[in-house]
Scaffold this active site. Structure first.
Site, PDB file in Angstrom:
ATOM      1  CE  LYS A 163      -4.503  -3.532  -3.913  1.00  0.00           C
ATOM      2  NZ  LYS A 163      -3.658  -4.186  -4.675  1.00  0.00           N
ATOM      3  CD  GLU A 186      -7.969  -5.268   5.346  1.00  0.00           C
ATOM      4  OE1 GLU A 186      -6.963  -4.293   5.856  1.00  0.00           O
ATOM      5  OE2 GLU A 186      -7.445  -5.988   4.390  1.00  0.00           O
ATOM      6  CG  HIS A 198      -2.407   6.689   0.205  1.00  0.00           C
ATOM      7  ND1 HIS A 198      -1.665   6.323   1.453  1.00  0.00           N
ATOM      8  CD2 HIS A 198      -3.479   7.997   0.860  1.00  0.00           C
ATOM      9  CE1 HIS A 198      -2.813   6.318   2.042  1.00  0.00           C
ATOM     10  NE2 HIS A 198      -3.795   6.965   1.887  1.00  0.00           N
ATOM     11  NE  ARG A 208       6.033  -0.856  -8.425  1.00  0.00           N
ATOM     12  CZ  ARG A 208       4.614  -1.163  -7.305  1.00  0.00           C
ATOM     13  NH1 ARG A 208       4.114  -1.350  -7.505  1.00  0.00           N
ATOM     14  NH2 ARG A 208       4.581   0.075  -6.244  1.00  0.00           N
TER      15      ARG A 208
HETATM   16  C1  MV4 Z   1      -5.134  -0.132   6.070  1.00  0.00           C
HETATM   17  C2  MV4 Z   1      -3.924   0.650   6.893  1.00  0.00           C
HETATM   18  C3  MV4 Z   1      -4.576   0.452   8.411  1.00  0.00           C
HETATM   19  N1  MV4 Z   1      -5.127  -0.536   8.654  1.00  0.00           N
HETATM   20  N2  MV4 Z   1      -5.267  -1.342   6.189  1.00  0.00           N
HETATM   21  C4  MV4 Z   1      -2.636   2.723   2.558  1.00  0.00           C
HETATM   22  C5  MV4 Z   1      -2.655   2.390   1.166  1.00  0.00           C
HETATM   23  C6  MV4 Z   1      -2.752   0.830   1.144  1.00  0.00           C
HETATM   24  N3  MV4 Z   1      -1.585   0.174  -0.013  1.00  0.00           N
HETATM   25  C7  MV4 Z   1      -3.080   0.312   2.117  1.00  0.00           C
HETATM   26  N4  MV4 Z   1      -3.163   1.386   2.904  1.00  0.00           N
HETATM   27  C8  MV4 Z   1      -3.415   0.966   4.793  1.00  0.00           C
HETATM   28  N5  MV4 Z   1      -4.158   0.272   4.885  1.00  0.00           N
HETATM   29  C9  MV4 Z   1      -6.094  -1.058   7.627  1.00  0.00           C
HETATM   30  N6  MV4 Z   1      -6.949  -2.419   7.650  1.00  0.00           N
HETATM   31  C10 MV4 Z   1      -3.578   1.741   6.513  1.00  0.00           C
HETATM   32  C11 MV4 Z   1      -3.406   2.501   5.667  1.00  0.00           C
HETATM   33  C12 MV4 Z   1      -2.497   3.197   5.398  1.00  0.00           C
HETATM   34  C13 MV4 Z   1      -1.002   3.037   5.076  1.00  0.00           C
HETATM   35  C14 MV4 Z   1      -0.758   2.408   5.125  1.00  0.00           C
HETATM   36  C15 MV4 Z   1       1.352   2.160   4.207  1.00  0.00           C
HETATM   37  C16 MV4 Z   1       1.524   2.985   4.355  1.00  0.00           C
HETATM   38  C17 MV4 Z   1       1.019   4.250   4.333  1.00  0.00           C
HETATM   39  C18 MV4 Z   1      -0.412   4.012   4.385  1.00  0.00           C
HETATM   40  C19 MV4 Z   1      -1.088   5.874   4.803  1.00  0.00           C
HETATM   41  C20 MV4 Z   1      -2.105   5.996   5.347  1.00  0.00           C
HETATM   42  C21 MV4 Z   1      -2.737   4.419   5.588  1.00  0.00           C
END
Ligand code: MV4
Length: 479
Positions: free
Chosen positions: A115, A199, A234, A291
Site C-alpha cells: 500500500k 490515515e 471484509h 487481477r
Molecule cells: C479505510 C476505511 C476507512 N478509512 N481507510 C478495509 C480493507 C482495506 N481494503 C481498506 N479498508 C478500509 N479502509 C480509511 N482511511 C474503511 C475501510 C473498510 C472497508 C473498506 C472497503 C470495504 C469494506 C470495508 C469495511 C470496513 C472498513
C-alpha cells in the site's frame, strides 16, 4: 494462443474455460486430490493432478504448475483470483519459461501489493488520497503529531495488508501506542512485514471500485464502477453496477483517476482500482487489485464485454478494440455471492454432501458455478461456491429478478448465504440505495431471518389447513 492452463479451481476455473472454449483455445486444468471429480476437471481438455488437498500442497505450487505447463506445451497460464494471481515471482517465472502470464507484469503486481509503494507511485498524478502519513511509522512521536493534526479517529493500516488485516482504529492519543503495537503484531503474523502507516478514518464510507483495461501499447480505458459496500467482515456479499449514487460527473472523475493509477504502474490487462466514497461524495484512492475480480460479471453485463476474452487478447498483444467514448453503461446488474456458510449461525462454514443442487434459469439470470449435485463440498478452500448474477433495465428490475432467482435456487445438504441475500434484497435501506459499508453490522441479526422463516412456515401451515378443509368437503360429497 492455442492452449492455456488454468491455475485455479471452482467457479472461476469454469468461467475461464467457457471463454477459452468460445475462442477455440485448448484448456488444461490442474487439480488436487480433493477435486478429482470437480466440474472444472471434467470440463477441461486435459487435466493433471498436482497434489494433496491443502492448497499449499497443490494450487499454490507455482513450480509444479509450471512443470505441467511446459510438459503439455501450454502457451499461457490464467491464474484466476486468489492462489497465484498476485504472486509477482510466479508471473516472472512464467515469462522466463516463455509462457504468457495472463495478467499484469510483475512490476505492477509488486508495487500495488504494497500500500505504501502504491501511494508513492501514484503521488506524481492527480489522484485524491485519504489524508495521512504516507510512510511507515518509525518515529512514534512524529506519528502521534500527524495524528493530532489529522484529527481522531485515525486508522492504522498494514503496508502489506489488504482485506482489513492489520487495521486498527485509534479513537484518541491515549490508545495510539497500544493499537499500533497490535497492528504491527497482526501484520507481522499475517504478512511477515510489520510496517504500518496512518490515515484519517472515514467512518461510514461506500466501497466503490473502477474496472480498468490496459493493452501493451499504452491504451487504457475504464469500464465504470462496481458498488461493493455490502460486505461482512471484509468479505463482499452483494455487488452491483452501476452504483446507485454516482453522478455522471463523479463517475467520470473516478474513471479518469483509475486510468491514471493504471498508467502510474505501467499496468497491462484487467485491473481494479478501489476507492472510498465519503458521505459528501468525496472519493479517495485506496488500492489497486492486479487481477480479475470475483465480481467482474456485473461489469460484463452492463458493458456487453467478456473480460476474460479481453485479458487473453491483451496478453496476446492485441490493441484494445475500442476507445473510452465507445463505452457506455446499459442497464443494471446485481451479484450475490453464494457461500457455504450458515447465516443463522454466525456464518459458520457449512460443508458436506450436496443432496439437491438445482440452479435458477431464465432471462436476466446468470450463475457462475463450480459445483454440482451429488458432490461433497471440500473444507480446504474458499467457501464461495457460486455467484448468482441478475440483470434488468433498471436497478429495481435487477433486484426483482434476483429475488425470484434466489427463490428458484434449490440447495439441500448444506447451508448457504442465499437467504441472507434475500434479506438484503428486501431491506428498505438497500432498496433505496442509501447504505454504506456498515450495512450488515447495522441491520442484520440472525433473528430477523428466523422470523422470516417462521412467517413462511405459518403461511405454509395455513395453506395446508385450507387444502385439508377443501378435501374434507369434497370427500363428503355423495358419489
Ligand atoms: C479505510 C476505511 C476507512 N478509512 N481507510 C478495509 C480493507 C482495506 N481494503 C481498506 N479498508 C478500509 N479502509 C480509511 N482511511 C474503511 C475501510 C473498510 C472497508 C473498506 C472497503 C470495504 C469494506 C470495508 C469495511 C470496513 C472498513
Amino acid at each position: 494462443m492455442k492452449k492455456i492452463l488454468i491455475a485455479n479451481r471452482g467457479e472461476i476455473a469454469v468461467r475461464i474455460m467457457k471463454t477459452a472454449k468460445k475462442m477455440g483455445i485448448q484448456t488444461v486444468a490442474v487439480f488436487s486430490t480433493a477435486d478429482r471429480n470437480a466440474p472444472h476437471v471434467k470440463m477441461a481438455d486435459e487435466a493433471v493432478c498436482i497434489g494433496e488437498a491443502p492448497s499449499s500442497q497443490s494450487y499454490l505450487l507455482g513450480d509444479k504448475i509450471l512443470e505441467v505447463a511446459k510438459q503439455l506445451g501450454v502457451d499461457g497460464i490464467h491464474p484466476g483470483y486468489g492462489f497465484l494471481s498476485e504472486n509477482a515471482q510466479f508471473a516472472n517465472k512464467c515469462e522466463q519459461n516463455n509462457i504468457t502470464f495472463i495478467g499484469p507484469n510483475s512490476h505492477a503486481i509488486e508495487v500495488m501489493g504494497n500500500k505504501l509503494a502504491a501511494k508513492e507511485t501514484v503521488k506524481a498524478y492527480d489522484i485524491p488520497m485519504v489524508p495521512g502519513l504516507d510512510e511507515a511509522i518509525t518515529d512514534i512521536d512524529k506519528a502521534k503529531q500527524v495524528a493530532a493534526q489529522i484529527g481522531f479517529p485515525i486508522l492504522i493500516k498494514a503496508a502489506a495488508g489488504g482485506g482489513g488485516k492489520g487495521m486498527r482504529i485509534v479513537e484518541n492519543e491515549k490508545e495510539f501506542e497500544s493499537q499500533m503495537q497490535r497492528a504491527i503484531s497482526e501484520a507481522t503474523n499475517a504478512f511477515g512485514d510489520g510496517s504500518v502507516f496512518i490515515e484519517k478514518y472515514i467512518g461510514a464510507p461506500r466501497h466503490i471500485e473502477i474496472q480498468v483495461l490496459a493493452d501493451k501499447h499504452g491504451n487504457i480505458v475504464h469500464l465504470f464502477e462496481r458498488e461493493c459496500s455490502i460486505q461482512r467482515r471484509h468479505q463482499k456479499v452483494v455487488e452491483e453496477a452501476p452504483s446507485a449514487v454516482l453522478t455522471p460527473e463523479i463517475r467520470q472523475k473516478m474513471g479518469a483517476a483509475a486510468v491514471q493509477v493504471a498508467a502510474s504502474c505501467d499496468y497491462v490487462g484487467a485491473g481494479t482500482v478501489e476507492f472510498l466514497l465519503d458521505e459528501n461524495k468525496n472519493f479517495y484512492f485506496l488500492e489497486m487489485n492486479t487481477r480479475l475480480q470475483v465480481e467482474h460479471p456485473v461489469t460484463e453485463w452492463i458493458t456487453g464485454l467478456d473480460l476474460v476474452e479481453m485479458q487473453i487478447r491483451i496478453a496476446d498483444g492485441e490493441v484494445l478494440p475500442f476507445k473510452q467514448e465507445d463505452l457506455k453503461i446499459q442497464g443494471h446488474a446485481m451479484e450475490l455471492r453464494v457461500y457455504a456458510e450458515d447465516p443463522l449461525n454466525d456464518f459458520l462454514p457449512s460443508v458436506g454432501h450436496l443432496d439437491t443442487y438445482i440452479l435458477p434459469v431464465g432471462e436476466g439470470i446468470r450463475v457462475d458455478n463450480g459445483i454440482e449435485q451429488g458432490m461433497d463440498v471440500p473444507i480446504y478452500y474458499d467457501p464461495m461456491l457460486a455467484k448468482l448474477i441478475t440483470y434488468g433495465k433498471t436497478r429495481e428490475e435487477a433486484i426483482q429478478v434476483m429475488r425470484q432467482a434466489i427463490q428458484n435456487y434449490q440447495v439441500e445438504g448444506i447451508s448457504t448465504t442465499l437467504p441472507f441475500g434475500q434479506f438484503v434484497m428486501e431491506h428498505p435501506a438497500f432498496k433505496s440505495g442509501d447504505f454504506d459499508t456498515n450495512f450488515v453490522k447495522k441491520y442484520y441479526h440472525a433473528e430477523l431471518l428466523k422470523e422470516q422463516y417462521q412467517e413462511e412456515a405459518q403461511i405454509a401451515a395455513y395453506v395446508a389447513l385450507q387444502q385439508y378443509l377443501d378435501d374434507q368437503k369434497q370427500l363428503r360429497l355423495p358419489n
